[in-house]
Scaffold this motif. Structure first.
Motif, PDB file in Angstrom:
ATOM      1  N   ALA A   1       0.810  -1.217   0.000  1.00 25.87           N
ATOM      2  CA  ALA A   1       0.000   0.000   0.000  1.00 25.87           C
ATOM      3  C   ALA A   1       0.846   1.271   0.000  1.00 25.87           C
ATOM      4  O   ALA A   1       0.594   2.205  -0.760  1.00 25.87           O
ATOM      5  CB  ALA A   1      -0.948  -0.005   1.198  1.00 25.87           C
ATOM      6  N   GLU A   2       1.873   1.314   0.853  1.00 28.62           N
ATOM      7  CA  GLU A   2       2.685   2.527   0.950  1.00 28.62           C
ATOM      8  C   GLU A   2       3.456   2.786  -0.341  1.00 28.62           C
ATOM      9  O   GLU A   2       3.573   3.933  -0.785  1.00 28.62           O
ATOM     10  CB  GLU A   2       3.662   2.416   2.128  1.00 28.62           C
ATOM     11  N   SER A   3       3.985   1.726  -0.944  1.00 33.75           N
ATOM     12  CA  SER A   3       4.750   1.913  -2.180  1.00 33.75           C
ATOM     13  C   SER A   3       3.846   2.369  -3.321  1.00 33.75           C
ATOM     14  O   SER A   3       4.241   3.186  -4.153  1.00 33.75           O
ATOM     15  CB  SER A   3       5.482   0.616  -2.557  1.00 33.75           C
ATOM     16  N   ILE A   4       2.612   1.873  -3.369  1.00 33.08           N
ATOM     17  CA  ILE A   4       1.677   2.310  -4.396  1.00 33.08           C
ATOM     18  C   ILE A   4       1.305   3.772  -4.195  1.00 33.08           C
ATOM     19  O   ILE A   4       1.239   4.556  -5.153  1.00 33.08           O
ATOM     20  CB  ILE A   4       0.418   1.418  -4.391  1.00 33.08           C
ATOM     21  N   GLU A   5       1.096   4.165  -2.939  1.00 29.75           N
ATOM     22  CA  GLU A   5       0.799   5.570  -2.659  1.00 29.75           C
ATOM     23  C   GLU A   5       1.925   6.477  -3.162  1.00 29.75           C
ATOM     24  O   GLU A   5       1.681   7.534  -3.763  1.00 29.75           O
ATOM     25  CB  GLU A   5       0.594   5.788  -1.168  1.00 29.75           C
ATOM     26  N   THR A   6       3.161   6.050  -2.930  1.00 28.39           N
ATOM     27  CA  THR A   6       4.317   6.834  -3.388  1.00 28.39           C
ATOM     28  C   THR A   6       4.300   7.007  -4.899  1.00 28.39           C
ATOM     29  O   THR A   6       4.496   8.108  -5.422  1.00 28.39           O
ATOM     30  CB  THR A   6       5.627   6.146  -2.959  1.00 28.39           C
ATOM     31  N   LEU A   7       4.040   5.929  -5.627  1.00 31.35           N
ATOM     32  CA  LEU A   7       4.020   6.005  -7.086  1.00 31.35           C
ATOM     33  C   LEU A   7       2.855   6.865  -7.586  1.00 31.35           C
ATOM     34  O   LEU A   7       3.001   7.618  -8.549  1.00 31.35           O
ATOM     35  CB  LEU A   7       3.927   4.602  -7.683  1.00 31.35           C
ATOM     36  N   LEU A   8       1.717   6.764  -6.930  1.00 25.46           N
ATOM     37  CA  LEU A   8       0.564   7.571  -7.333  1.00 25.46           C
ATOM     38  C   LEU A   8       0.846   9.055  -7.157  1.00 25.46           C
ATOM     39  O   LEU A   8       0.438   9.882  -7.982  1.00 25.46           O
ATOM     40  CB  LEU A   8      -0.667   7.173  -6.522  1.00 25.46           C
ATOM     41  N   LYS A   9       1.548   9.405  -6.098  1.00 26.39           N
ATOM     42  CA  LYS A   9       1.885  10.803  -5.863  1.00 26.39           C
ATOM     43  C   LYS A   9       2.826  11.346  -6.935  1.00 26.39           C
ATOM     44  O   LYS A   9       2.862  12.563  -7.178  1.00 26.39           O
ATOM     45  CB  LYS A   9       2.533  10.968  -4.483  1.00 26.39           C
ATOM     46  N   MET A  10       3.557  10.453  -7.586  1.00 29.84           N
ATOM     47  CA  MET A  10       4.475  10.884  -8.647  1.00 29.84           C
ATOM     48  C   MET A  10       3.736  11.210  -9.938  1.00 29.84           C
ATOM     49  O   MET A  10       4.295  11.823 -10.847  1.00 29.84           O
ATOM     50  CB  MET A  10       5.534   9.802  -8.881  1.00 29.84           C
ATOM     51  N   GLY A  11       2.493  10.767 -10.044  1.00 25.32           N
ATOM     52  CA  GLY A  11       1.619  11.217 -11.116  1.00 25.32           C
ATOM     53  C   GLY A  11       1.716  10.530 -12.459  1.00 25.32           C
ATOM     54  O   GLY A  11       1.104  10.997 -13.423  1.00 25.32           O
ATOM     55  N   PHE A  12       2.420   9.415 -12.572  1.00 24.59           N
ATOM     56  CA  PHE A  12       2.546   8.778 -13.884  1.00 24.59           C
ATOM     57  C   PHE A  12       1.657   7.552 -14.050  1.00 24.59           C
ATOM     58  O   PHE A  12       1.479   7.068 -15.172  1.00 24.59           O
ATOM     59  CB  PHE A  12       4.009   8.386 -14.148  1.00 24.59           C
ATOM     60  N   VAL A  13       1.090   7.036 -12.965  1.00 26.74           N
ATOM     61  CA  VAL A  13       0.220   5.862 -13.047  1.00 26.74           C
ATOM     62  C   VAL A  13      -1.129   6.314 -13.605  1.00 26.74           C
ATOM     63  O   VAL A  13      -1.761   7.230 -13.070  1.00 26.74           O
ATOM     64  CB  VAL A  13       0.026   5.204 -11.670  1.00 26.74           C
ATOM     65  N   THR A  14      -1.571   5.687 -14.676  1.00 24.68           N
ATOM     66  CA  THR A  14      -2.837   6.079 -15.309  1.00 24.68           C
ATOM     67  C   THR A  14      -3.993   5.165 -14.933  1.00 24.68           C
ATOM     68  O   THR A  14      -5.139   5.605 -14.876  1.00 24.68           O
ATOM     69  CB  THR A  14      -2.685   6.082 -16.836  1.00 24.68           C
ATOM     70  N   ASP A  15      -3.691   3.887 -14.682  1.00 21.24           N
ATOM     71  CA  ASP A  15      -4.734   2.906 -14.374  1.00 21.24           C
ATOM     72  C   ASP A  15      -4.242   2.021 -13.238  1.00 21.24           C
ATOM     73  O   ASP A  15      -3.060   1.649 -13.183  1.00 21.24           O
ATOM     74  CB  ASP A  15      -5.035   2.042 -15.595  1.00 21.24           C
ATOM     75  N   LEU A  16      -5.160   1.647 -12.345  1.00 20.45           N
ATOM     76  CA  LEU A  16      -4.754   0.918 -11.138  1.00 20.45           C
ATOM     77  C   LEU A  16      -5.744  -0.190 -10.828  1.00 20.45           C
ATOM     78  O   LEU A  16      -6.966   0.027 -10.828  1.00 20.45           O
ATOM     79  CB  LEU A  16      -4.677   1.897  -9.965  1.00 20.45           C
TER      80      LEU A  16
END
Length: 317
Positions: free
Chosen positions: A284-299
């Motif tokens: 969960a924490e690692s996914i939150e970090t990546l989402l904050k970086m703004g490049f993930v389009t679909d999850l």
């Protein structure tokens, strides 16, 4: 109670409790049907009537909408065991990934593919399609002797068979035996070509790991206890492609990470569309970090990760 409120209550009880139609209520009280409809609306506005939607999917859909808006996602799917005959949450996530991805594929020329147990579930549940103009490209080294079914090359081959598409292979391990071996491999035309192709895919499907608690690297025997202790000391919380990263999204550099072969986090951030599929609270924490970086389009995630993301602060706060 005021006379009008008494009438509102009476109409509400007749309609909601006794299930009498608005037309019949109008006849009983010598009112017009539009007046009854208007007074039912007024009863809700005044709080005399409160309508609650109680359904197993309601909270999930609200959570889904909240997370999608918070992180500006094109699509978000949440895997849940509710109303499912499957007992494996990874399998459910894999099915959701299939349902999300396959309608997009006719417009995709190059499909990038990661590795791991959750990506494996997507591949095994993929449907048989005819996509001869599409090519599948592994995004990380795919050569190894153990747990071959989770390696990127094997997954790419399986998927190409189902989609009747072209496929390329990544002729290198995810982690080289030494830095010298890595540098030698990177000089070959085969690796130069596959890395260039990977950096230019139209859509990438990737899994996420937690190198301390749960990771494909552990399952494939790439990481031992010493490596785990070093990564923990360096505060690594996740891995994607060939990069370990900390809670700020910064790469974690160790002897191990220097020997990794594949697209880096920086490479992945530049891709046109990035689909992440992951299950397990430890991610969960690692996914939150990546989402904050703004490049993930679909999850595609499970409920435990969704709960964590829904409760965290908005990244713009």
């Amino acid at each position: 109670m005021a006379e009008r409120d008494e009438l509102l209550l009476k109409i509400a009880l007749l309609y909601y409790e006794e299930e009498i139609t608005q037309s019949k209520i109008a006849e009983m009280l010598n009112l017009s049907r539009p007046t009854v409809a208007s007074m039912l609306k007024e009863a809700r506005q005044k709080g005399i009537v409160k309508i609650m939607i109680q359904h197993a999917e309601h909270d999930l859909l609200q959570k889904q909408a909240s997370i999608r808006k918070k992180y500006h996602l094109q699509n978000l799917e949440i895997a849940t065991l509710t109303n499912s005959n499957q007992k494996d949450i990874k399998a459910i996530a894999g099915e959701l990934c299939t349902n999300l991805i396959e309608p997009l594929l006719p417009k995709i020329k190059n499909l990038g593919l990661g590795w791991g147990t959750t990506v494996y579930q997507y591949v095994t549940q993929a449907n048989y399609l005819n996509l001869p103009d599409m090519k599948i490209i592994p995004l990380i080294g795919g050569v190894g002797l153990s747990h071959v079914k989770y390696h990127s090359n094997h997954l790419a081959f399986m998927l190409s068979q189902k989609y009747h598409s072209e496929v390329s292979y990544f002729y290198a391990p995810a982690i080289a035996e030494s830095l010298e071996v890595k540098e030698t491999l990177l000089k070959t035309n085969m690796l130069k070509e596959i890395l260039t192709a990977g950096k230019n895919v139209d859509l990438a499907i990737l899994g996420i790991g937690n190198p301390i608690l749960s990771s494909t690297y552990h399952q494939l025997g790439y990481i031992d206890q010493t490596d785990t202790e070093i990564l923990a000391k360096e505060k690594a919380i996740g891995d994607i492609g060939s990069t370990f990263f900390d809670k700020n999204g910064a790469p974690v550099f160790t002897d191990l990470s220097e020997r990794m072969i594949g697209l880096s986090l920086e490479d992945i951030r530049k891709l046109k569309r990035v689909v992440i599929i992951a299950t397990g609270e430890e991610k969960a924490e690692s996914i939150e970090t990546l989402l904050k970086m703004g490049f993930v389009t679909d999850l595609i995630i499970d409920e435990t990760i969704a709960d964590y993301l829904d409760q965290t602060k908005n990244p713009t706060d």
